[in-house]
Design a protein around this motif. Structure first.
Motif, PDB file in Angstrom:
ATOM      1  N   GLN A   1       0.821  -1.210   0.000  1.00  0.00           N
ATOM      2  CA  GLN A   1       0.000   0.000   0.000  1.00  0.00           C
ATOM      3  C   GLN A   1       0.848   1.251   0.000  1.00  0.00           C
ATOM      4  OE1 GLN A   1      -3.421   0.768  -0.220  1.00  0.00           O
ATOM      5  NE2 GLN A   1      -3.177  -1.219  -1.202  1.00  0.00           N
ATOM      6  N   ILE A   2       0.190   2.390  -0.224  1.00  0.00           N
ATOM      7  CA  ILE A   2       0.950   3.629  -0.320  1.00  0.00           C
ATOM      8  C   ILE A   2       0.304   4.725   0.531  1.00  0.00           C
ATOM      9  CG2 ILE A   2      -0.268   4.237  -2.460  1.00  0.00           C
ATOM     10  CD1 ILE A   2       2.440   5.623  -3.316  1.00  0.00           C
TER      11      ILE A   2
ATOM     12  N   LEU B   1      -7.524  12.177  -0.695  1.00  0.00           N
ATOM     13  CA  LEU B   1      -8.849  11.681  -0.337  1.00  0.00           C
ATOM     14  C   LEU B   1      -9.876  12.270  -1.294  1.00  0.00           C
ATOM     15  CD1 LEU B   1      -8.552  12.121   3.513  1.00  0.00           C
ATOM     16  CD2 LEU B   1      -8.627   9.962   2.283  1.00  0.00           C
TER      17      LEU B   1
ATOM     18  N   GLU C   1     -15.059   0.929   0.643  1.00  0.00           N
ATOM     19  CA  GLU C   1     -14.989   0.570  -0.772  1.00  0.00           C
ATOM     20  C   GLU C   1     -13.822  -0.357  -1.062  1.00  0.00           C
ATOM     21  OE1 GLU C   1     -13.695   3.632  -3.471  1.00  0.00           O
ATOM     22  OE2 GLU C   1     -14.948   2.843  -5.075  1.00  0.00           O
ATOM     23  N   ILE C   2     -12.633   0.015  -0.568  1.00  0.00           N
ATOM     24  CA  ILE C   2     -11.486  -0.817  -0.911  1.00  0.00           C
ATOM     25  C   ILE C   2     -11.527  -2.157  -0.171  1.00  0.00           C
ATOM     26  CG2 ILE C   2     -10.005   1.113  -1.573  1.00  0.00           C
ATOM     27  CD1 ILE C   2      -8.588   0.777   1.079  1.00  0.00           C
TER      28      ILE C   2
ATOM     29  N   ARG D   1      -3.958  10.795   8.958  1.00  0.00           N
ATOM     30  CA  ARG D   1      -4.355   9.590   9.698  1.00  0.00           C
ATOM     31  C   ARG D   1      -5.337   8.766   8.887  1.00  0.00           C
ATOM     32  NH1 ARG D   1      -3.091   9.786  15.293  1.00  0.00           N
ATOM     33  NH2 ARG D   1      -2.158  11.791  15.806  1.00  0.00           N
TER      34      ARG D   1
ATOM     35  N   ARG E   1      -6.585   4.078   5.599  1.00  0.00           N
ATOM     36  CA  ARG E   1      -7.029   3.453   4.346  1.00  0.00           C
ATOM     37  C   ARG E   1      -5.982   2.451   3.863  1.00  0.00           C
ATOM     38  NH1 ARG E   1      -7.888   7.423  -0.494  1.00  0.00           N
ATOM     39  NH2 ARG E   1      -5.642   7.542  -0.197  1.00  0.00           N
TER      40      ARG E   1
ATOM     41  N   LEU F   1      -6.285  -2.732   4.369  1.00  0.00           N
ATOM     42  CA  LEU F   1      -6.135  -3.946   3.564  1.00  0.00           C
ATOM     43  C   LEU F   1      -5.141  -4.925   4.169  1.00  0.00           C
ATOM     44  CD1 LEU F   1      -6.187  -2.408  -0.006  1.00  0.00           C
ATOM     45  CD2 LEU F   1      -8.004  -3.587   1.198  1.00  0.00           C
TER      46      LEU F   1
ATOM     47  N   TYR G   1      -5.821  10.636  -4.810  1.00  0.00           N
ATOM     48  CA  TYR G   1      -6.848   9.654  -4.419  1.00  0.00           C
ATOM     49  C   TYR G   1      -7.177   8.698  -5.560  1.00  0.00           C
ATOM     50  CZ  TYR G   1     -10.094  13.138  -6.442  1.00  0.00           C
ATOM     51  OH  TYR G   1     -10.727  14.022  -7.257  1.00  0.00           O
TER      52      TYR G   1
ATOM     53  N   ALA H   1      -5.161   0.394  -4.483  1.00  0.00           N
ATOM     54  CA  ALA H   1      -5.980  -0.514  -3.699  1.00  0.00           C
ATOM     55  C   ALA H   1      -6.556  -1.617  -4.568  1.00  0.00           C
ATOM     56  CB  ALA H   1      -7.101   0.254  -3.015  1.00  0.00           C
TER      57      ALA H   1
ATOM     58  N   LEU I   1      -8.637  -1.203  -7.333  1.00  0.00           N
ATOM     59  CA  LEU I   1      -9.939  -0.947  -7.949  1.00  0.00           C
ATOM     60  C   LEU I   1      -9.832  -1.001  -9.476  1.00  0.00           C
ATOM     61  CD1 LEU I   1     -10.796   0.021  -5.116  1.00  0.00           C
ATOM     62  CD2 LEU I   1     -12.028   1.853  -6.232  1.00  0.00           C
TER      63      LEU I   1
ATOM     64  N   ARG J   1     -16.655   6.278  -9.795  1.00  0.00           N
ATOM     65  CA  ARG J   1     -16.789   6.646  -8.386  1.00  0.00           C
ATOM     66  C   ARG J   1     -15.785   7.712  -7.958  1.00  0.00           C
ATOM     67  NH1 ARG J   1     -19.644   3.792  -4.878  1.00  0.00           N
ATOM     68  NH2 ARG J   1     -18.119   4.010  -3.213  1.00  0.00           N
TER      69      ARG J   1
END
Lengths: 345, 322, 340
Positions: free
Chosen positions: A101-102, A111, A123-124, A168, A173, A177, B213, B220, B222, B230
């Motif tokens: 992840q990043i 975001l 969602e993820i 944070r 996020r 995962l 994002y 992630a 997607l 989305r």
């Protein structure tokens, strides 16, 4: 140090290259390349924090992105837990993505402004089939809590948070995962000074708690010294030195590492020091100097530096340096004694 | 030196404190009492946009003008005094009076009733052509911007060519090919606005694509479709909405132009452009036949433009302030 | 040494849609000739607002200087007329900004802009002005100054642009230079070059400098005296050595403690909880009290006055002032009880 060397690396980056084409004209013809990442190799071991440091445009962020395949590499290999990242397709790639992840520099653009932070995290998690229904809500809120936020924050939009809180959320996020590797790309440099240490502490706590491995990308050498176990120094797309933190900070071998370390202002007025001031500016990566990329600013530059590119090679003490001073090229029979006195300085 | 130890329980050791003091929390939690409801909805951006819009005098005037026309269009059967297409040759070219508020035309039809029904046609054309433009232009722009490469270069050159024609000319060509009539006017004005949307959306997508994002969504795992629908398109909504408001105005104007040229609505349909065109012959003797439809077109276009200006400001976070 | 600049009780507010923001709230300090005064603080603490107020460069509205005096060599800049003020700007007080890219006009050559400044303030014309400009570029270490002078700003790198800005600022021998985050946009090695240059020039030209930054280590390197600002107020000021070795205000202590040090290895960094307050909803009393671990009852109600220590080391904190037992009740417990 010897302990990590025996373990299997989690991530092996070999001869990684990322060239951006320079396009001109109506038909967008390629007229040249910016060698953002040029022949970069390093390993990261499980549970450690490996830092890439360097100045803007040195290619450290691009390295992080090509490892995650957010940008496709021009050449080279990335092996993550024994699997070739660039050979993975479809579902396999998704599984790999979950594990790497990043965390981004700018928590404001990281975001989606039109999604509540809970929705973004759910969602993820949903994509990776980690939970459904109420359990999904529960898990998303729990990960926020782990990152020092409160459960009811899940229903809020990003603009309702301060910079530190957003970072944070970005960390939550990434953590949602359950990854084993997190690429942290300048995670604190957009934050206020008094908030930075909160985020550093959070990252360290999470590393302990979830056994995370970090690739920590930063231009801030004091933060790197605090966070990292091993450090790679980049200059103009190339890795010029890789060493354990202590070795690097106490005895930098590459002239660029020396200058970089000496350039850091010391936050103690009683100890204002003499420093190595580099001449000139960083050359443009679109038009890098021949030979060693650093030779235009290097106080010790020799003739050979202008023509031969030094390779990153192991020293006797187990560190890696790309410099003709340390590893004189075979065909060059220069006066080694002067070289040694120079290094001793 | 004193140490800066933070008193706190174990759960707070991770800088939990930060979450307790942010400025937003102060105002929110004071107003909702000490116990924050578990699933309180956040303050949505649209709420703020609405508030800001209503503070803009121009936008409010625009909304009022549009509102009047919409009410007129919807309740036309109730509000009209005469049948808009029934000839009454004994009452030709009457000046405005108590029976015929805006006078009558060359065939003795009541102008007020015709104009009210005409606003239905104009609003319809405006809305439907925008729907066509959005439905075709947005996907083209989104795909072109998102995937880039050769496809992008190809579509952009075609759009360059389409934009090189003035919109009204493009609409005339389409009507010439498809034949005259209100439906074809809608299609024509719709098609003429496609390149505008395609270019607009492509630009916004290119900008949104660079936001981290989007990269985070990709990191992630997607898929492209969820990233586009989305994460990217919702953030391109603001320019699309603003453009659509202006585009309704433009389409109404184009449609009136086509009607004026006889390429739009056919007699006896009470379309404003056509009414204007019919009245042209009597501009010296019965100027009300050109004045009122002209004013109606002017005000409707003005209304949408004022609203569009207001929306543009309200949707721009910079002008909205914090 | 004599006082070059005396700022007394400066009050400046922005009037925004959301309400009044007190950007500078009762700020007083002095700058002596040839001295470097550092102002340190986080975003929105008012450090830039102070510097812009001194030159009256703030757009009004929304900004308004509402009180206080800014005495520069005895003249009050707040009351000065436009014409006289313009002569002081550039002539006596010059300023360099964080972003050298936007501070140089892209459609004129570096030389044009430099010569214009020299002509305006030094009454030099033609060849003499050009020679002076080349001399200035050489002074700030720009190589091939006589050729580079005819280049446009976009041909310059960030470091070179900042050098050119410094050349422009110093071209009129100002008595005071205000540098607002001059190295923040630059890389570390370039930052080292610029700091070195500024130190050298200060020695040579004896210019007083107000150095504004969020970076404590740059402050430690550059300044003689330091002002620490929080929420529009100076919370602590003193000599750079006193301030770094014996910080008195909890905020200063937190700032210094939260930076990872190059010398000392620490397991965990200290941190200041919470975030910088929203200027529209400034906490009452001492604005730092919601984030302060030593906060007491009185901190919530009243802003403390300044306590002068040795060596003009001043601090505004109730910890160092007399108060009754009742006022000294720790606030943390009280807040906790209210939240239960």
């Amino acid at each position: 140090m010897s302990g990590t060397a025996e373990r299997q690396p989690m991530l092996q980056v070999t001869n990684l290259k990322k060239y951006f084409p320079i396009k001109t004209g109506v038909f967008s013809r390629t007229t040249g390349y910016v060698k953002a990442v040029d022949d970069v190799s390093f390993d990261i071991y499980p549970g450690e924090t490996f830092a890439l440091v360097g100045e803007s445009g040195c290619g450290k962020s691009t390295t992080g992105r090509t490892i995650l395949r957010l940008q496709n590499a021009t050449g080279g290999q990335v092996i993550f837990k024994g699997e070739d990242v660039y050979a993975a397709t479809g579902d396999r790639m998704r599984v790999l993505r979950k594990d790497m992840q990043i965390v981004f520099q700018d928590p404001y653009s990281a975001l989606n402004p039109r999604m509540t932070i809970g929705a973004a995290i759910r969602e993820i998690m949903r994509v990776h089939g980690m939970a459904t229904g109420n359990e999904l809500h529960e898990k998303a809120e729990r990960v926020l809590e782990t990152c020092g936020l409160q459960r009811h924050h899940a229903s809020r939009y990003p603009h309702e948070f301060s910079g530190g809180q957003r970072q944070r959320v970005v960390i939550a996020r990434a953590l949602a995962l359950n990854p084993s590797l997190i690429v942290a790309d300048e995670p604190i440099s957009a934050l206020d000074v008094s908030i930075q240490s909160q985020i550093i502490n959070l990252l360290e706590d999470l590393q302990d708690e979830f056994d995370l491995t970090f690739l920590f990308i930063s231009h801030d050498l004091s933060v790197v010294k605090h966070m990292a176990e091993r450090v790679g120094v980049m200059y103009l797309g190339k890795l010029v030195e890789v060493a354990g933190k202590r070795e690097l900070y106490e005895n930098p071998l590459h002239p660029y590492s020396q200058a970089l370390l000496s350039a850091i202002p010391v936050s103690d007025p009683a100890r204002r020091q003499e420093r190595i001031i580099l001449k000139g500016d960083v050359p443009s990566p679109a038009n890098p100097p021949s030979g060693c990329p650093f030779h235009t600013r290097c106080p010790y530059a020799m003739d050979v530096c202008r023509s031969v590119v030094p390779r990153l090679r192991r020293t006797d003490s187990g560190r890696h340096v790309a410099c003709h001073l340390i590893h004189p090229p075979e065909q060059h029979n220069g006066d080694l004694s002067t070289v040694e006195t120079r290094i001793a300085h | 030196m004193e140490t800066n130890e933070i008193p706190g329980t174990g759960t707070q050791s991770r800088g939990y404190e930060e979450a307790e003091i942010p400025a937003v929390d102060l105002e929110d939690d004071v107003s909702t009492g000490t116990v924050a409801p578990r699933r309180r909805r956040g303050v949505s951006e649209w709420h703020q946009v609405g508030k800001h819009l209503l503070r803009n005098r121009g936008a409010v005037i625009g909304l009022l003008i549009i509102g009047i026309f919409v009410i007129g269009a919807v309740f036309a059967p109730v509000l009209t005094t005469h049948n808009p297409i029934q000839n009454n040759l004994t009452m030709r070219l009457q000046s405005p009076s108590t029976t015929h508020w805006l006078g009558t035309d060359a065939l003795g039809r009541d102008l007020y009733s015709r104009m009210l029904y005409g606003s239905r046609i104009s609003l319809n054309i405006g809305l439907i052509s925008v729907v066509i433009g959005v439905a075709v232009g947005v996907p083209i722009g989104a795909i072109s911007g998102f995937y880039g490469g050769k496809l992008d270069i190809f579509t952009q050159r075609i759009i360059d060519i389409m934009i090189a024609f003035p919109g009204i000319l493009l609409a005339i060509i389409v009507v010439t090919v498809l034949g005259v009539g209100v439906q074809n006017v809608m299609i024509a004005t719709g098609i003429a606005s496609v390149p505008i949307y395609a270019r607009l959306v492509r630009g916004s997508v290119l900008a949104a694509k660079e936001q981290s994002y989007v990269e985070a969504a990709r990191a992630a795992g997607l898929g492209d479709a969820s990233i586009v629908f989305r994460h990217i398109l919702p953030n391109c909504l603001a320019p699309i909405i603003v453009q659509s408001t202006f585009q309704i105005a433009t389409s109404i104007l184009w449609a009136a132009g086509l009607g004026f040229l006889g390429l739009g609505a056919q007699a006896p349909m009470p379309e404003w452009g056509a009414i204007l065109s019919d009245g042209r012959a009597y501009i010296r003797t019965a100027h009300h036949l050109t004045t009122y439809p002209g004013l109606a077109i002017l005000f409707m276009v003005l209304g949408f433009n004022l609203l569009g200006d207001g929306l543009r400001d309200a949707l721009d976070p910079r002008s909205r302030g914090n | 040494m004599s006082e070059l600049l005396q700022v007394r009780n400066l009050e400046m507010s922005y009037y925004t849609e959301g309400g009044r923001v007190r950007a500078v709230d009762g700020v007083s300090f002095d700058v002596e000739q040839g001295e470097v005064v550092g102002i340190v603080g986080e975003s929105g603490c008012g450090k830039t607002a102070v510097s812009l107020s001194i030159l009256r460069l703030l757009p009004s509205p929304p900004a308004k200087i509402e009180g206080g005096e800014i005495l520069f060599e005895g003249q009050d800049l707040v009351k000065l007329s436009g014409e006289r003020l313009r002569r002081i700007r550039g002539d006596d007080i010059a300023m360099i900004f964080q972003e050298p890219m936007t501070s140089l006009n892209p459609v004129y050559t570096i030389g044009n802009q430099l010569i214009e400044a020299i002509r305006l303030h030094q009454q030099l014309e033609g060849k003499a002005a050009r020679n002076r400009a080349i001399e200035m570029l050489k002074l700030v270490g720009i190589p091939r100054a006589d050729e580079v002078i005819d280049e446009y700003p976009h041909r310059f790198s960030g470091g070179m642009r900042q050098r050119a800005m410094i050349a422009m600022a110093l071209s009129c021998d100002p008595k005071l230079l205000i540098a607002d985050e001059p190295t923040t946009a630059l890389d570390v090695t370039i930052q080292a070059q610029i700091l070195e240059l500024m130190r050298e020039l200060k020695e040579r030209l004896h210019t007083a400098i107000i150095f504004i930054t969020h970076d404590l280590s740059v402050i430690a390197e550059m300044s003689d005296r330091v002002l620490v600002m929080y929420a529009g107020k100076i919370v602590e000021q003193g000599s750079v050595v006193d301030l770094f070795h014996d910080p008195q205000h909890p905020y200063t202590q937190g700032l210094i403690g939260s930076r990872p040090s190059m010398d000392v290895e620490r397991e965990r960094l200290e941190f200041i909880p919470g975030s910088v307050p929203n200027p529209l909803h400034m906490p009452g009393g001492c604005p730092f009290h919601p984030r302060c671990s030593h906060a007491m009852e009185i901190c919530r109600r009243e802003m403390p006055g300044e306590k002068q220590g040795e060596n003009e080391h001043g601090v505004r904190c109730w910890l160092h002032l007399d108060k009754s037992d009742d006022q000294a009740r720790p606030l943390r417990a009280a807040v906790g009880a209210a939240e239960e």
